[in-house]
Design a protein around this motif. Structure first.
Motif, PDB file in Angstrom:
ATOM      1  N   ASP A   1      30.054  22.014 -14.085  1.00 14.72           N
ATOM      2  CA  ASP A   1      30.575  22.826 -13.069  1.00 14.72           C
ATOM      3  C   ASP A   1      30.834  24.246 -13.531  1.00 14.72           C
ATOM      4  O   ASP A   1      31.359  24.279 -14.482  1.00 14.72           O
ATOM      5  CB  ASP A   1      31.860  21.889 -12.476  1.00 14.72           C
ATOM      6  CG  ASP A   1      32.145  22.656 -11.096  1.00 14.72           C
ATOM      7  OD1 ASP A   1      32.412  23.785 -11.107  1.00 14.72           O
ATOM      8  OD2 ASP A   1      32.588  21.821 -10.257  1.00 14.72           O
TER       9      ASP A   1
ATOM     10  N   CYS B   1      35.687  17.611  -8.581  1.00 12.24           N
ATOM     11  CA  CYS B   1      34.502  17.433  -9.323  1.00 12.24           C
ATOM     12  C   CYS B   1      33.402  17.081  -8.092  1.00 12.24           C
ATOM     13  O   CYS B   1      33.646  15.829  -7.676  1.00 12.24           O
ATOM     14  CB  CYS B   1      34.640  16.391 -10.626  1.00 12.24           C
ATOM     15  SG  CYS B   1      32.920  16.197 -11.133  1.00 12.24           S
ATOM     16  N   GLY B   2      32.463  17.737  -8.005  1.00 14.86           N
ATOM     17  CA  GLY B   2      31.411  17.118  -7.013  1.00 14.86           C
ATOM     18  C   GLY B   2      30.784  15.875  -7.331  1.00 14.86           C
ATOM     19  O   GLY B   2      30.494  15.261  -6.387  1.00 14.86           O
TER      20      GLY B   2
ATOM     21  N   HIS C   1      37.556  17.196 -14.313  1.00 12.92           N
ATOM     22  CA  HIS C   1      38.135  18.475 -13.713  1.00 12.92           C
ATOM     23  C   HIS C   1      38.490  18.174 -12.049  1.00 12.92           C
ATOM     24  O   HIS C   1      37.845  17.242 -11.641  1.00 12.92           O
ATOM     25  CB  HIS C   1      37.395  19.746 -13.828  1.00 12.92           C
ATOM     26  CG  HIS C   1      36.201  19.601 -13.062  1.00 12.92           C
ATOM     27  ND1 HIS C   1      35.747  20.212 -11.590  1.00 12.92           N
ATOM     28  CD2 HIS C   1      34.696  19.270 -13.330  1.00 12.92           C
ATOM     29  CE1 HIS C   1      34.481  19.846 -11.298  1.00 12.92           C
ATOM     30  NE2 HIS C   1      34.204  19.302 -12.167  1.00 12.92           N
TER      31      HIS C   1
ATOM     32  N   GLY D   1      29.614  15.256 -14.058  1.00  5.92           N
ATOM     33  CA  GLY D   1      30.703  14.218 -14.117  1.00  5.92           C
ATOM     34  C   GLY D   1      30.977  14.083 -15.480  1.00  5.92           C
ATOM     35  O   GLY D   1      31.449  12.921 -15.794  1.00  5.92           O
TER      36      GLY D   1
ATOM     37  N   CYS E   1      32.237  18.740 -17.651  1.00  2.78           N
ATOM     38  CA  CYS E   1      31.293  18.578 -16.588  1.00  2.78           C
ATOM     39  C   CYS E   1      30.444  20.328 -16.667  1.00  2.78           C
ATOM     40  O   CYS E   1      30.957  21.089 -17.070  1.00  2.78           O
ATOM     41  CB  CYS E   1      31.887  18.688 -15.446  1.00  2.78           C
ATOM     42  SG  CYS E   1      31.200  18.456 -13.844  1.00  2.78           S
TER      43      CYS E   1
HETATM   44 ZN   LIG Z   1      32.305  18.251 -12.251  1.00  5.01          ZN
END
Ligand SMILES: [Zn+2]
Length: 225
Positions: free
Chosen positions: A80, A134-135, A131, A103, A78
């Motif tokens: 992130d 994860c947003g 993870h 994602g 991801c």
């Molecule tokens: Zn994420």
């Protein structure tokens, strides 16, 4: 004077020999999937323990791989900012072929990059790395509608959310892990390159989950070898 020159040459040769044995100069181009997995697990343990060796992050490593790359594993992670792949696996320059998006999903461009790593760089291991918190997955679980292309990402994650909903425990965590497993399966059956390499046992695809709070990576599944 001549003797001093010989001594200097001997010392330089010894230095070269010693430095060749350091992680900076490790030749990992021929490692198989199991060994690659072990290197990642060992590196993550060092990261969690705070005992990073920082292998291969100095100028000497940068120069050693400048002409050609030989990564020993590929990671689809991801984007992130809290999941920097080389750092959490304690690896250096040229070690990992990393593809990242929100994602850790696999569209055409991500698959093309992984095909390149497996077919042309000879990487025998792909890790799909989700993870905690994860947003992208949280937004998919919440059913959020956002402006722009991000809804395409959420739609791609929706099947994993559907699988995760209704069961006990943390829905987001279950959805992250379901998404990782689905992407692993998708990659393993993606024709013509990845599916062939998996069938020929030249490629292993493994799912993993990174815990933002502890730094630990949990390996979830593997598809092919
Ligand atoms: Zn994420």
């Amino acid at each position: 004077m001549k003797r001093m020159a010989y001594a200097l040459v001997a010392i330089l040769a010894l230095c070269a020999c010693v430095s060749a044995a350091t992680p900076d100069h490790q030749d990992l181009s021929a490692v198989g999937a199991e060994e690659a997995l072990l290197l990642l697990k060992t590196g993550n343990k060092a990261f969690v323990a705070g005992g990073s060796q920082e292998p291969g992050r100095a100028a000497v490593r940068m120069k050693a791989v400048a002409a050609k790359q030989h990564p020993f594993a590929a990671v689809l992670g991801c984007s992130d900012s809290r999941v920097p792949v080389e750092i959490i696996f304690d690896r250096g320059i040229g070690d990992l072929f990393v593809v990242r998006d929100a994602g850790n999903i696999a569209g055409d461009y991500e698959i093309a990059s992984l095909e390149y790593a497996a077919e042309h760089l000879g990487v025998g291991l792909i890790v799909v790395l989700g993870h905690k918190r994860c947003g992208a997955v949280e937004a998919a679980v919440d059913g959020t509608r956002l402006e722009g292309h991000i809804n395409d990402v959420l739609a791609r994650i929706a099947p994993a959310v559907a699988e995760a909903q209704g069961a006990a425990g943390d829905t987001v965590e279950r959805a992250v892990k379901a998404n990782v497993r689905m992407v692993c399966g998708q990659l393993a059956y993606t024709e013509p390159v990845l599916s062939r390499l998996v069938a020929e046992k030249k490629l292993k695809i493994v799912g993993a989950y990174y815990d933002l709070d502890t730094g630990a990576v949990e390996f979830l599944s593997d598809t092919g070898e």
